[in-house]
Design an enzyme around this catalytic site. Structure first.
Site, PDB file in Angstrom:
ATOM      1  N   ASN A   1      -4.386 -48.464   3.665  1.00  0.00           N
ATOM      2  CA  ASN A   1      -3.055 -48.880   4.261  1.00  0.00           C
ATOM      3  C   ASN A   1      -2.114 -47.544   4.603  1.00  0.00           C
ATOM      4  O   ASN A   1      -1.137 -47.514   4.148  1.00  0.00           O
ATOM      5  CB  ASN A   1      -2.387 -49.707   3.493  1.00  0.00           C
TER       6      ASN A   1
ATOM      7  N   SER B   1      -2.961 -54.965   1.420  1.00  0.00           N
ATOM      8  CA  SER B   1      -4.012 -54.000   1.055  1.00  0.00           C
ATOM      9  C   SER B   1      -5.387 -54.270   1.679  1.00  0.00           C
ATOM     10  O   SER B   1      -5.579 -55.599   1.245  1.00  0.00           O
ATOM     11  CB  SER B   1      -3.789 -53.339  -0.280  1.00  0.00           C
ATOM     12  N   CYS B   2      -5.843 -53.271   2.052  1.00  0.00           N
ATOM     13  CA  CYS B   2      -7.414 -53.566   2.322  1.00  0.00           C
ATOM     14  C   CYS B   2      -8.275 -52.326   2.159  1.00  0.00           C
ATOM     15  O   CYS B   2      -7.448 -51.111   2.404  1.00  0.00           O
ATOM     16  CB  CYS B   2      -7.805 -54.184   3.624  1.00  0.00           C
ATOM     17  N   ASP B   3      -9.270 -52.112   2.223  1.00  0.00           N
ATOM     18  CA  ASP B   3      -9.991 -50.926   2.077  1.00  0.00           C
ATOM     19  C   ASP B   3     -11.153 -51.024   2.908  1.00  0.00           C
ATOM     20  O   ASP B   3     -11.919 -52.052   2.862  1.00  0.00           O
ATOM     21  CB  ASP B   3     -10.408 -50.419   0.536  1.00  0.00           C
TER      22      ASP B   3
ATOM     23  N   GLU C   1      -6.729 -52.574   8.632  1.00  0.00           N
ATOM     24  CA  GLU C   1      -6.112 -52.366   7.680  1.00  0.00           C
ATOM     25  C   GLU C   1      -4.458 -52.383   8.379  1.00  0.00           C
ATOM     26  O   GLU C   1      -4.449 -52.131   9.362  1.00  0.00           O
ATOM     27  CB  GLU C   1      -6.250 -51.092   6.981  1.00  0.00           C
TER      28      GLU C   1
END
Length: 423
Positions: free
Chosen positions: A197, A15-17, A102
């Site tokens: 994501n 995950s990333c944001d 992402e």
């Protein structure tokens, strides 16, 4: 429902944001960019600077897995990246362009062959694009020529994915979402926006691959009639648990941005990246936030852009240090990992057959200092106060309230001071 939950908990979260605030979402007349890079827990993220360069016609550049034709000129860039990768999770260039990416999965299958990583495309976009729009053209052009694919973590256990990107400059932002070589992009000119994501572009498409809709129609993902939605057409019918878990985090990020809409500052963005309740600041068994970035992009042409990096894991336990492009940049070896040349397990075939120590000096000092829980609380409080003072002084400088000093060594000085505090 219970089985689904168990599956979600069993899978390693990937995950990333990314976040952006454009006026009037920002408190001042500048754009604010932020990103958390959530990666395998023990992966080291370094911060590296590359000056602008000219290259001989016909030369090539070796990316993480493949070589491609080099551009005749590349812009100066600062990158926060997993130490084993050529590309970057996030970064900025000398023209005030910031990009983050992402992981995402779509109905288009992930190509098992090695190609460009999404992180390679981040760096290539920064090196070759002098605006968010031109960087978008760079990335989509390279995507169509070379494709995306290859191992996305330093292990023999396979993990590959498609990518979404947030590209930002002093005037606008672009959300770019991909499915194999296909893509759609949405232009954002004001307010706040975040990505995570998952696919988010519906019918608000500002630019797209010329074959996007015909492929969707041929595959039976769109009837060819009525409104076309990229998300509806290309989101997988049975999405991985990682994408399902990201939905709540995406909603949490949107809520935090909307809560501060009209008053976003660098400190507000840092607080969002540190938010544990939403899951944006990740600290799980297998994955955690291994690096974070916040940028201030003033719209006044005489004001410098400020890029803050942690270079250490978990922003709730790290401090952001400011980097400013300058003619006299000093290399900051304290946040650069050791290099292993042709013996690096990323370069040898088959890849990833052994592990090497990629910890840089700041990473080691940070990890050692925070193992003592009693001293760590006091140390973190001291460091956070220093960070807050630094951000306040920089924002006062951008407002013209105090005179700017020589800023080229600022990142070096902050990293050096942080290591001394840990000792």
């Amino acid at each position: 429902m219970c089985c689904k939950l168990i599956l979600m908990m069993a899978e390693l979260p990937q995950s990333c944001d990314c976040f952006v605030s454009l006026p009037p979402g920002s408190k001042e007349d500048y754009v604010v960019f932020g990103k958390n890079s959530d990666r395998p827990r023990d992966e080291v993220q370094e911060v590296v600077y590359y000056p602008a360069s000219s290259h001989a016609p016909g030369s090539t550049v070796e990316c993480t897995f493949i070589s491609i034709p080099q551009a005749e000129h590349t812009h100066a860039v600062v990158l926060s990246r997993p130490a084993w990768i050529w590309g970057a999770e996030m970064g900025a260039n000398e023209h005030g362009v910031c990009i983050g990416n992402e992981a995402v999965w779509t109905k288009e299958p992930v190509d098992p062959e090695e190609a460009l990583l999404g992180m390679d495309l981040v760096r290539l976009g920064l090196e070759r694009g002098d605006s968010a729009g031109s960087a978008l053209n760079v990335i989509t052009g390279l995507l169509e020529q070379h494709g995306q694919g290859g191992a996305c973590r330093e292990t023999t256990e396979p993990l590959s994915y498609h990518n979404t990107f947030l590209l930002v400059d002093l005037q606008e932002a672009w959300v770019l979402e991909t499915a194999g070589k296909l893509w759609a992009a949405q232009k954002v000119t004001e307010g706040v926006k975040n990505i995570s994501n998952q696919l988010t572009i519906g019918s608000e498409i500002s630019a797209e691959h010329p074959d996007l809709r015909s492929v969707a129609q041929t595959q039976g993902w769109w009837s060819g009639e009525g409104e076309f939605s990229f998300t509806a057409a290309f989101s997988p019918d049975d999405p991985p648990a990682r994408m399902e878990m990201a939905k709540q985090r995406y909603k949490g990020g949107t809520a935090l941005l909307q809560q501060h809409d009209g008053s976003v500052t660098a400190e507000v963005m840092m607080s969002i990246l540190r938010d544990k309740a939403s899951g944006i600041c990740m600290d799980s068994e297998g994955f955690r936030t291994t690096g974070s970035m916040v940028s201030i992009l003033p719209r006044k042409p005489d004001m410098p852009c400020i890029h803050f990096f942690t270079a250490t894991p978990d922003p709730s336990r790290s401090v952001f240090k400011p980097f400013i492009f300058s003619e006299n940049m000093r290399s900051v070896s304290m946040v650069v990992s050791p290099h292993y040349g042709p013996d690096d397990p990323v370069k040898t075939q088959p890849r990833f057959q052994h592990q090497v120590d990629r910890k840089h000096e700041l990473y080691k000092a940070h990890q050692t200092a925070l193992t003592n829980s009693d001293a760590a609380v006091s140390l973190q409080e001291t460091m956070r106060n220093l960070e807050s003072q630094c951000v306040e002084e920089i924002e006062a400088m951008l407002r013209g309230e105090i005179q700017g000093q020589e800023l080229g060594d600022l990142f070096f000085d902050c990293v050096d001071a942080e290591i001394k505090f840990y000792q």
